[in-house]
Design a protein around this motif. Structure first.
Motif, mmCIF file in Angstrom:
data_model
loop_
_atom_site.group_PDB
_atom_site.id
_atom_site.type_symbol
_atom_site.label_atom_id
_atom_site.label_comp_id
_atom_site.label_asym_id
_atom_site.label_seq_id
_atom_site.Cartn_x
_atom_site.Cartn_y
_atom_site.Cartn_z
ATOM 1 N N THR A 279 0.951 -0.964 -0.030
ATOM 2 C CA THR A 279 0.087 -0.054 -0.015
ATOM 3 C C THR A 279 0.696 0.971 0.000
ATOM 4 O OG1 THR A 279 -0.014 -0.001 2.447
ATOM 5 C CG2 THR A 279 -1.850 -1.153 1.432
ATOM 6 N N GLY A 280 0.305 2.249 -0.558
ATOM 7 C CA GLY A 280 1.177 3.530 -0.597
ATOM 8 C C GLY A 280 1.904 3.695 -1.900
ATOM 9 N N GLN A 281 2.794 4.715 -1.777
ATOM 10 C CA GLN A 281 3.469 5.067 -3.212
ATOM 11 C C GLN A 281 4.715 4.166 -3.082
ATOM 12 O OE1 GLN A 281 2.336 7.025 -5.349
ATOM 13 N NE2 GLN A 281 0.594 7.116 -4.426
ATOM 14 N N PRO A 282 5.163 3.566 -4.172
ATOM 15 C CA PRO A 282 6.269 2.615 -4.542
ATOM 16 C C PRO A 282 7.770 3.462 -4.088
ATOM 17 C CG PRO A 282 4.781 2.356 -6.119
ATOM 18 C CD PRO A 282 4.248 3.527 -5.402
ATOM 19 N N ALA A 283 7.813 4.912 -4.440
ATOM 20 C CA ALA A 283 9.065 5.666 -4.349
ATOM 21 C C ALA A 283 9.046 5.880 -2.749
ATOM 22 C CB ALA A 283 8.927 6.960 -4.952
ATOM 23 N N GLU A 284 8.031 5.893 -2.238
ATOM 24 C CA GLU A 284 8.229 6.429 -0.659
ATOM 25 C C GLU A 284 8.463 5.243 0.148
ATOM 26 O OE1 GLU A 284 4.701 8.566 0.320
ATOM 27 O OE2 GLU A 284 5.188 10.082 -0.908
ATOM 28 N N VAL A 285 7.650 4.164 -0.219
ATOM 29 C CA VAL A 285 7.816 2.690 0.575
ATOM 30 C C VAL A 285 9.108 2.148 0.146
ATOM 31 C CG1 VAL A 285 6.830 0.447 0.745
ATOM 32 C CG2 VAL A 285 5.325 2.369 0.537
ATOM 33 N N GLY A 286 9.509 2.208 -1.053
ATOM 34 C CA GLY A 286 10.743 1.822 -1.658
ATOM 35 C C GLY A 286 11.874 2.400 -0.688
ATOM 36 N N VAL B 166 13.685 -0.233 -16.192
ATOM 37 C CA VAL B 166 13.325 1.198 -16.198
ATOM 38 C C VAL B 166 12.044 1.555 -15.832
ATOM 39 C CG1 VAL B 166 15.494 1.207 -17.977
ATOM 40 C CG2 VAL B 166 13.082 1.223 -18.703
ATOM 41 N N THR B 167 11.172 0.610 -15.788
ATOM 42 C CA THR B 167 9.429 1.245 -15.422
ATOM 43 C C THR B 167 9.254 0.680 -14.209
ATOM 44 O OG1 THR B 167 8.959 -1.045 -16.434
ATOM 45 C CG2 THR B 167 8.613 0.981 -17.919
ATOM 46 N N ASP B 168 10.060 0.123 -13.326
ATOM 47 C CA ASP B 168 9.913 -0.195 -11.827
ATOM 48 C C ASP B 168 9.653 0.931 -11.160
ATOM 49 O OD1 ASP B 168 10.090 -0.901 -9.142
ATOM 50 O OD2 ASP B 168 11.656 -2.461 -9.926
ATOM 51 N N PRO B 169 8.261 1.144 -10.728
ATOM 52 C CA PRO B 169 8.010 2.261 -9.710
ATOM 53 C C PRO B 169 8.948 2.604 -8.694
ATOM 54 C CG PRO B 169 6.474 0.340 -9.301
ATOM 55 C CD PRO B 169 7.445 -0.053 -10.707
ATOM 56 N N HIS B 170 9.603 1.555 -8.014
ATOM 57 C CA HIS B 170 10.647 1.904 -7.236
ATOM 58 C C HIS B 170 12.090 2.605 -7.667
ATOM 59 C CE1 HIS B 170 8.323 -1.733 -5.771
ATOM 60 N NE2 HIS B 170 8.071 -0.951 -4.558
#
Lengths: 124, 296
Positions: free
Chosen positions: B237-244, B267-271
């Motif tokens: 849950t949440g934004q992948p950039a922040e959780v990652g 290159v498309t990985d949201p993390h």
């Protein structure tokens, strides 16, 4: 006589480096992989380590990381030698704490001067 | 299997024989010789190649070596998993190139894969290696995705992660992989992580909201932990950039002295922004290519 440790798995490249550097009056030791390179550096601290970034048992970045953790090698000049594109090589050298890099294939006419320059920079 | 390389394809006399006829030491030596002039040669020793063969289900009976008498001219390996195969370690000695051996090795692998009823073939090629890329296109492959090989030198995270953090190992860590929803490359598939072993994981539940997990492995050098690798992230849950970023911060709070290699991050990985925020640098890129038997 400055002691140069060449960590390079390709015997032709290692031999070329040895010939050029010994002709300049340097003492050269050769290690063909990360394991023996680390051991040789620990046995006798070299004045400079010339390091191939692609080694068969561990890559050059891993070896630099290991060496930089050791008090005896923390400040030894380490110069990467790689055929990677300039931008990539510069990124890796900066990130991993090498003192610089020399592109492969080496320029035989300039190689000894390049090593001598890094040795001067590495002097306290 | 022992197949002559067709005259039309190869001007040098060569035979294709199963790689299982050779020792790991012989295959290692041949592999290194084929890569000696590569931009990213990635040499191996026998122990590393043996581990590679094990982790990635490489089948030496299905892999091929091109020989001229006793001399090895090139080789190519085939990984086998249910319904699919993976082509890897393809290389021809510099002195034997431009005689069609690369094509012959590919055809040898694909024939073996097709004969086993494997309808899907995958491989990766380093970006900008035009000769190899063009060979694979001629063999029926098409580009599927672009993958990054990232490195991160040791350092603590810019800021420690807050929230509820749980560390897991072995079966508990592996159990998380069942929740994956990405399309991993061969070397980052669950099968690869399971076979490589020594899996650990961290889960985080952020106070601001957002939760996820990170599975990873610790490789050793001289018997001591040295390299974090096979990183697999999932945001529940949440934004992948922040959780990652929170997951990676946990990782480097615990392992500030370890180097990291993250292979085949799409290159498309949201993390990806999280990797960048934590100081990863790009080493090089690969193109993943696919071929489906019967087209499609």
């Amino acid at each position: 006589m400055p002691d140069i440790l060449v960590v390079e798995d390709n015997p032709d490249n290692a031999e070329l480096a040895r010939r050029v550097l010994t002709a300049r009056g340097f003492s050269v030791r050769h290690a063909p992989d990360a394991e023996s390179g680390l051991q040789m550096a620990l046995d006798q601290t070299p004045d400079l380590i010339l390091l191939d970034l692609g080694l068969p048992d561990a890559d050059g970045q891993t070896l630099v990381n290991w060496m930089r953790r050791l008090p005896t090698l923390a400040h030894t000049p380490i110069v990467a030698c790689t055929a990677w594109p300039e931008e990539t090589a510069q990124r890796m050298v900066a990130a991993y704490g090498c003192n610089g890099y020399i592109p492969k294939p080496i320029n035989v006419a300039r190689f000894a001067d390049q090593i001598a320059g890094y040795l001067r920079e590495g002097q306290p | 299997m022992s197949a002559a390389v067709p005259r039309a394809a190869a001007s040098a006399p060569a035979q294709l024989v199963p790689a299982s006829r050779f020792s790991i030491a012989q295959l290692t030596e041949a592999y290194n010789q084929t890569r000696v002039d590569y931009l990213v040669p990635m040499p191996m020793n026998a122990a590393r190649l043996a581990e590679y063969i094990h982790s990635y289900d490489v089948d030496l009976e299905a892999s091929v070596v091109a020989v001229d008498g006793d001399a090895i001219l090139g080789l190519a390996m085939l990984g086998l998993r249910p319904g699919r195969s993976w082509i890897t370690r393809l290389g021809v000695l510099p002195s034997a190139r431009r005689h069609g051996l690369g094509w012959a090795l590919m055809q040898g692998l694909l024939a073996g894969s097709d004969a086993r009823g494997l309808t899907h073939n995958v491989l990766e090629v380093i970006k900008n290696n035009a000769p190899a890329y063009n060979l694979f296109v001629r063999c029926g492959f098409h580009a599927q995705s672009e993958l990054l090989v990232l490195r991160r030198p040791p350092s603590p995270p810019p800021a420690p992660a807050s929230g509820t953090v749980t560390w897991l190992a072995d079966d508990a860590a592996l159990a998380l992989l069942a929740q994956r929803n990405d399309q991993p490359s061969w070397i980052t598939e669950n099968e690869s992580l399971v076979r490589a072993g020594q899996v650990q994981a961290v889960t985080v539940h952020r106070p601001e909201g957002g939760q996820g997990w990170l599975v990873f492995q610790v490789q050793t050098f001289r018997g001591l932990p040295m390299l974090l690798t096979r990183l697999t992230l999932r945001t529940l849950t949440g934004q992948p950039a922040e959780v990652g970023a929170a997951l990676l911060s946990c990782l480097y709070t615990r392992f500030p002295d370890l180097d990291t290699q993250a292979e085949n991050v799409a290159v498309t990985d949201p993390h990806l922004p999280a990797f960048q925020a934590l100081g990863f640098v790009e080493a090089f890129r690969r193109i993943e290519m696919h071929r489906t038997l019967g087209g499609g």
